[in-house]
Design a protein around this motif. Structure first.
Motif, mmCIF file in Angstrom:
data_model
loop_
_atom_site.group_PDB
_atom_site.id
_atom_site.type_symbol
_atom_site.label_atom_id
_atom_site.label_comp_id
_atom_site.label_asym_id
_atom_site.label_seq_id
_atom_site.Cartn_x
_atom_site.Cartn_y
_atom_site.Cartn_z
ATOM 1 N N ASP A 214 1.004 -1.197 -0.149
ATOM 2 C CA ASP A 214 0.002 -0.006 0.116
ATOM 3 C C ASP A 214 0.977 1.326 -0.045
ATOM 4 N N ASP A 215 2.067 1.264 0.620
ATOM 5 C CA ASP A 215 3.131 2.382 0.460
ATOM 6 C C ASP A 215 3.274 2.737 -1.013
ATOM 7 N N LEU A 216 3.348 1.660 -1.794
ATOM 8 C CA LEU A 216 3.361 1.693 -3.285
ATOM 9 C C LEU A 216 2.110 2.359 -3.821
ATOM 10 N N ARG A 217 1.059 1.502 -3.584
ATOM 11 C CA ARG A 217 -0.113 1.701 -4.097
ATOM 12 C C ARG A 217 -0.414 3.400 -4.160
ATOM 13 N N VAL A 218 -0.343 3.853 -3.128
ATOM 14 C CA VAL A 218 -0.893 5.317 -2.661
ATOM 15 C C VAL A 218 -0.208 6.369 -3.615
ATOM 16 N N ARG A 219 1.018 5.925 -3.707
ATOM 17 C CA ARG A 219 1.992 6.685 -4.731
ATOM 18 C C ARG A 219 1.852 6.709 -6.146
ATOM 19 N N ASP A 221 -1.002 5.852 -7.344
ATOM 20 C CA ASP A 221 -2.426 6.597 -7.685
ATOM 21 C C ASP A 221 -2.231 7.874 -7.949
ATOM 22 N N LYS A 222 -1.175 8.774 -7.560
ATOM 23 C CA LYS A 222 -0.916 10.092 -7.678
ATOM 24 C C LYS A 222 -0.196 10.335 -8.856
ATOM 25 N N VAL A 258 7.229 5.315 -11.716
ATOM 26 C CA VAL A 258 7.327 6.843 -11.022
ATOM 27 C C VAL A 258 6.777 6.508 -9.785
ATOM 28 N N GLY A 259 5.872 5.708 -9.431
ATOM 29 C CA GLY A 259 5.670 5.356 -7.889
ATOM 30 C C GLY A 259 6.731 4.850 -7.235
ATOM 31 N N LEU A 260 7.438 4.184 -7.890
ATOM 32 C CA LEU A 260 8.682 3.485 -7.020
ATOM 33 C C LEU A 260 9.465 4.552 -6.785
ATOM 34 N N ASP A 261 9.813 5.487 -7.657
ATOM 35 C CA ASP A 261 10.679 6.402 -7.430
ATOM 36 C C ASP A 261 10.450 7.414 -6.267
ATOM 37 N N ARG A 262 9.079 7.563 -6.270
ATOM 38 C CA ARG A 262 8.540 8.372 -5.166
ATOM 39 C C ARG A 262 8.684 7.629 -3.954
ATOM 40 N N MET A 263 8.503 6.205 -3.783
ATOM 41 C CA MET A 263 8.638 5.686 -2.551
ATOM 42 C C MET A 263 10.008 5.540 -2.032
ATOM 43 N N VAL A 264 11.033 5.276 -2.853
ATOM 44 C CA VAL A 264 12.208 5.329 -2.706
ATOM 45 C C VAL A 264 12.789 6.842 -1.950
ATOM 46 N N ASP A 265 12.333 7.718 -2.629
ATOM 47 C CA ASP A 265 12.788 9.114 -2.156
ATOM 48 C C ASP A 265 11.993 9.270 -0.665
ATOM 49 N N ASP A 266 10.889 9.009 -0.615
ATOM 50 C CA ASP A 266 10.184 9.350 0.659
ATOM 51 C C ASP A 266 10.633 8.567 2.006
#
Length: 479
Positions: A214-219, A221-222, A258-266
């Motif tokens: 879900d940490d990936l899912r919500v990212r 989604d955006k 793109v979502g993975l990149d956001r998760m890695v950064d966050d």
């Protein structure tokens, strides 16, 4: 070239020393030794490391001052340059107080003395080897691991060995400060890949961040359509796109990327491992199936991202990247007894920087052994010398670095959306499999470019863990 993640530089502490009693006796000696020390400092400054130079010490009191400076600096490796004879009482406090691995180097000015024209003062500049056994003895009695490189000042083979220790310090530094993501759950039944997360922190100093899909899912989604289009364009510039790739699978992989990149950064991740079984095409299953593109792009940027929940192999890939050896997620696929090679590779994420040619993005309707479908990466590792490198975990819980050196050779490969390479180890491939398995390796590892066992052995030494190496010339080594 994809941008690389920037991490804290390897921090090398440097101190040189000699015996104060000599200076009034031989006035020309100290300036000569200090000049040698400046040359050593310049060589270290030319490496990709931050150098903390504690100067030149001549007695135990000065050594204590240097030790305190290096302790505060929190170095990854301390190098002590024995320029001439000195007492072990000048060296021991540096090792004890800093609580940092130490490398002793003794580099005499040239290949040999000019015996006919040398007096005692000139000889003493060549006497750095004299205290090496003394220091080794005292370290052993103090319970401190001893490491040394002996040679002459401009001997490149000696500097190669020294550089290997700097590379090893880089592995230690990276693992000490790394944050590893672990998302999903272990592939059911893979007992070998199961890892005690606490031991990663206690033995390496790393942090393991437990993530949810879900940490990936919500990212994901955006992610906007514009970002998806930009990621598709990036992928087209990196990969050769096979006609089997379906557009909807390609765009989904780009969106997940793109979502993975956001998760890695966050979460400020340095590596990650994941797996999710899924069921009936539900969203988490689609997320897991769509990760190969993004995970490969991240791995190529120095953030290894591997499947099947293989935490230890993500650590090996991170260590391999640190020493400049790339590394691709790998297991045994088949043996070729005609060509005496082991065919090895894996489905899923791959380190694009070690590919022999432009990597291929292939569409797959089935991920063998896994649910889902989508795009997968296919390539073979660069021709030439390679090293297999994995992290095993023994019965007592201790980690061990495991290596073997071989050569990637050209020849026929499967075209099934996997990374695949033909690796020869200088003997019967079946015997290599038996020897490799004797080490306690799991069924995944990193396939690294170059013969890098010496660097990995040095890294194991600095981390205080065992190193095991499979050499086909020593077939009885693990039996």
């Amino acid at each position: 070239m994809l941008p690389q993640k920037r991490r804290r530089q390897t921090r090398i502490g440097l101190v040189a020393g000699g015996l104060a009693a000599y200076w009034p006796q031989f006035p020309e000696l100290l300036p000569q030794l200090q000049e040698s020390s400046r040359y050593v400092t310049s060589r270290f400054n030319a490496l990709d490391a931050e150098v903390i130079d504690a100067g030149f010490v001549s007695d135990a009191q000065e050594a204590n001052i240097a030790a305190e400076k290096l302790r505060v600096a929190d170095c990854d490796l301390i190098v002590i340059f024995l320029t001439t004879y000195l007492t072990s009482s000048m060296v021991l406090p540096i090792a004890q107080r800093t609580k940092t691995p130490v490398l002793v180097i003794d580099l005499q000015p040239t290949e040999a003395m000019d015996h006919a024209n040398f007096d005692t003062g000139k000889w003493l500049a060549y006497c750095g080897q004299c205290p090496v056994p003394e220091v080794a003895n005292v370290f052993k009695r103090a319970g401190i691991p001893f490491r040394s490189v002996s040679g002459h000042l401009k001997q490149e083979s000696a500097w190669t060995r020294i550089t290997q220790w700097v590379h090893a310090a880089g592995v230690r530094a990276t693992l000490r400060n790394a944050r590893h993501g672990l998302m999903g759950h272990v592939y059911p039944g893979m007992l070998d890949v199961s890892t005690d997360l606490t031991l990663v922190s206690t033995q390496f100093g790393s942090h393991v961040e437990v993530l949810e899909f879900d940490d990936l899912r919500v990212r994901v989604d955006k992610v906007t359509d514009a970002q998806v289009a930009e990621r598709v364009a990036l992928a087209r510039s990196v990969f050769t796109i096979d006609p089997s790739v379906k557009e909807e699978d390609f765009t989904w992989g780009a969106r997940v990327s793109v979502g993975l990149d956001r998760m890695v950064d966050d979460f400020d991740l340095d590596s990650a491992a994941y797996y999710h079984r899924g069921l009936g095409g539900e969203l988490h299953e689609r997320l897991g199936a769509g990760m190969i593109l993004g995970a490969s792009l991240l791995t190529a940027q120095g953030i290894p991202f591997v499947g099947e929940y293989e935490l230890r192999t993500s650590l090996a890939l991170l260590a391999a990247h640190t020493i400049g050896a790339g590394g691709s997620f790998t297991e045994i696929q088949a043996l070729n007894f005609n060509d005496n090679v082991v065919e090895m590779g894996h489905d899923g994420p791959a380190h694009l920087a070690v590919s022999e040619r432009d990597p291929l993005l292939r569409g797959l309707g089935v991920y063998h052994g896994k649910r889902g479908y989508g795009v997968s990466v296919e390539f073979d590792v660069k021709r030439g010398p390679v090293t297999t490198f994995g992290i095993g975990q023994d019965r007592d819980g201790s980690f061990v670095f495991i290596t073997s050196e071989g050569v990637v050779t050209p020849g026929p490969l499967l075209a099934i959306g996997n990374t695949t390479s033909r690796v020869g180890f200088g003997g019967d491939p079946g015997e290599w499999v038996d020897e490799w398995s004797q080490t306690g390796i799991g069924h995944h590892w990193a396939l690294c470019v170059g013969h890098r066992a010496a660097d990995i052995r040095a890294a194991a030494s600095l981390l205080g863990i065992e190193h095991r190496h499979v050499d086909m010339n020593r077939l009885d080594q693990w039996r």
